[in-house]
Design a protein around this motif. Sequence first.
Motif, mmCIF file in Angstrom:
data_model
loop_
_atom_site.group_PDB
_atom_site.id
_atom_site.type_symbol
_atom_site.label_atom_id
_atom_site.label_comp_id
_atom_site.label_asym_id
_atom_site.label_seq_id
_atom_site.Cartn_x
_atom_site.Cartn_y
_atom_site.Cartn_z
ATOM 1 N N ILE A 1 22.094 21.166 -37.459
ATOM 2 C CA ILE A 1 21.210 20.760 -38.550
ATOM 3 C C ILE A 1 20.534 22.022 -39.090
ATOM 4 C CG2 ILE A 1 19.169 19.410 -39.136
ATOM 5 C CD1 ILE A 1 19.911 17.542 -36.808
ATOM 6 N N PRO A 2 20.510 22.205 -40.413
ATOM 7 C CA PRO A 2 19.854 23.386 -40.981
ATOM 8 C C PRO A 2 18.393 23.473 -40.514
ATOM 9 C CG PRO A 2 21.078 22.213 -42.671
ATOM 10 C CD PRO A 2 21.098 21.355 -41.440
ATOM 11 N N LEU A 3 17.929 24.691 -40.323
ATOM 12 C CA LEU A 3 16.586 24.926 -39.817
ATOM 13 C C LEU A 3 15.518 24.287 -40.700
ATOM 14 C CD1 LEU A 3 15.105 26.260 -37.517
ATOM 15 C CD2 LEU A 3 15.091 28.385 -38.817
ATOM 16 N N ALA A 4 15.662 24.381 -42.025
ATOM 17 C CA ALA A 4 14.666 23.791 -42.926
ATOM 18 C C ALA A 4 14.628 22.272 -42.771
ATOM 19 C CB ALA A 4 14.957 24.175 -44.364
ATOM 20 N N GLN B 1 0.455 28.754 -42.178
ATOM 21 C CA GLN B 1 0.471 29.576 -40.974
ATOM 22 C C GLN B 1 0.447 28.695 -39.720
ATOM 23 O OE1 GLN B 1 -2.721 32.385 -40.675
ATOM 24 N NE2 GLN B 1 -1.898 33.335 -38.843
ATOM 25 N N GLU B 2 -0.367 27.656 -39.716
ATOM 26 C CA GLU B 2 -0.423 26.752 -38.560
ATOM 27 C C GLU B 2 0.906 26.022 -38.378
ATOM 28 O OE1 GLU B 2 -5.184 25.651 -38.565
ATOM 29 O OE2 GLU B 2 -3.832 24.558 -39.897
ATOM 30 N N LEU B 3 1.537 25.631 -39.493
ATOM 31 C CA LEU B 3 2.830 24.950 -39.399
ATOM 32 C C LEU B 3 3.914 25.879 -38.853
ATOM 33 C CD1 LEU B 3 2.898 22.801 -42.667
ATOM 34 C CD2 LEU B 3 2.790 21.970 -40.314
ATOM 35 N N THR B 4 3.870 27.159 -39.233
ATOM 36 C CA THR B 4 4.874 28.088 -38.709
ATOM 37 C C THR B 4 4.758 28.198 -37.194
ATOM 38 O OG1 THR B 4 3.495 30.060 -39.018
ATOM 39 C CG2 THR B 4 4.982 29.480 -40.819
ATOM 40 N N GLN B 5 3.531 28.189 -36.685
ATOM 41 C CA GLN B 5 3.324 28.266 -35.236
ATOM 42 C C GLN B 5 3.692 26.943 -34.559
ATOM 43 O OE1 GLN B 5 -0.762 29.447 -34.983
ATOM 44 N NE2 GLN B 5 -0.323 31.570 -35.511
ATOM 45 N N GLY C 1 9.152 31.134 -44.691
ATOM 46 C CA GLY C 1 10.119 30.688 -45.695
ATOM 47 C C GLY C 1 10.708 29.336 -45.343
ATOM 48 N N THR C 2 10.951 29.117 -44.057
ATOM 49 C CA THR C 2 11.504 27.843 -43.607
ATOM 50 C C THR C 2 10.495 26.720 -43.832
ATOM 51 O OG1 THR C 2 12.847 28.990 -41.969
ATOM 52 C CG2 THR C 2 12.513 26.630 -41.642
ATOM 53 N N VAL C 3 9.222 26.991 -43.534
ATOM 54 C CA VAL C 3 8.179 25.987 -43.767
ATOM 55 C C VAL C 3 8.096 25.669 -45.255
ATOM 56 C CG1 VAL C 3 5.686 25.559 -43.729
ATOM 57 C CG2 VAL C 3 6.823 26.494 -41.712
ATOM 58 N N ARG C 4 8.133 26.695 -46.079
ATOM 59 C CA ARG C 4 8.063 26.466 -47.525
ATOM 60 C C ARG C 4 9.243 25.624 -48.019
ATOM 61 N NH1 ARG C 4 5.715 31.566 -50.800
ATOM 62 N NH2 ARG C 4 3.737 31.676 -49.722
ATOM 63 N N GLU C 5 10.430 25.944 -47.510
ATOM 64 C CA GLU C 5 11.619 25.190 -47.898
ATOM 65 C C GLU C 5 11.511 23.733 -47.441
ATOM 66 O OE1 GLU C 5 16.463 25.476 -47.308
ATOM 67 O OE2 GLU C 5 15.225 27.225 -46.845
ATOM 68 N N ALA C 6 11.011 23.515 -46.235
ATOM 69 C CA ALA C 6 10.850 22.161 -45.713
ATOM 70 C C ALA C 6 9.828 21.374 -46.534
ATOM 71 C CB ALA C 6 10.417 22.208 -44.248
#
Length: 68
Positions: A5-8, A34-38, A45-50
Amino acid sequence: MANRIPLAQRAAEGILDYIRTNDMKPGDRLPTEQELTQLLEVGRGTVREAVQSLASRNILEVRQGAGT
């Protein structure tokens, strides 16, 4: 490897799980990028894409300067 499954997409599912687990209602704010990335252990970038993916499906609403 064809079932990967793609990371995003995995990050988007993680955000949905966070929403369910925390019984969030419409209008509630998600944690910061920042909290979501952790929390999701992925890059910014992955968080933004998601988030963009969920926003395009009308699951999230992104407001510039006001959060998600």
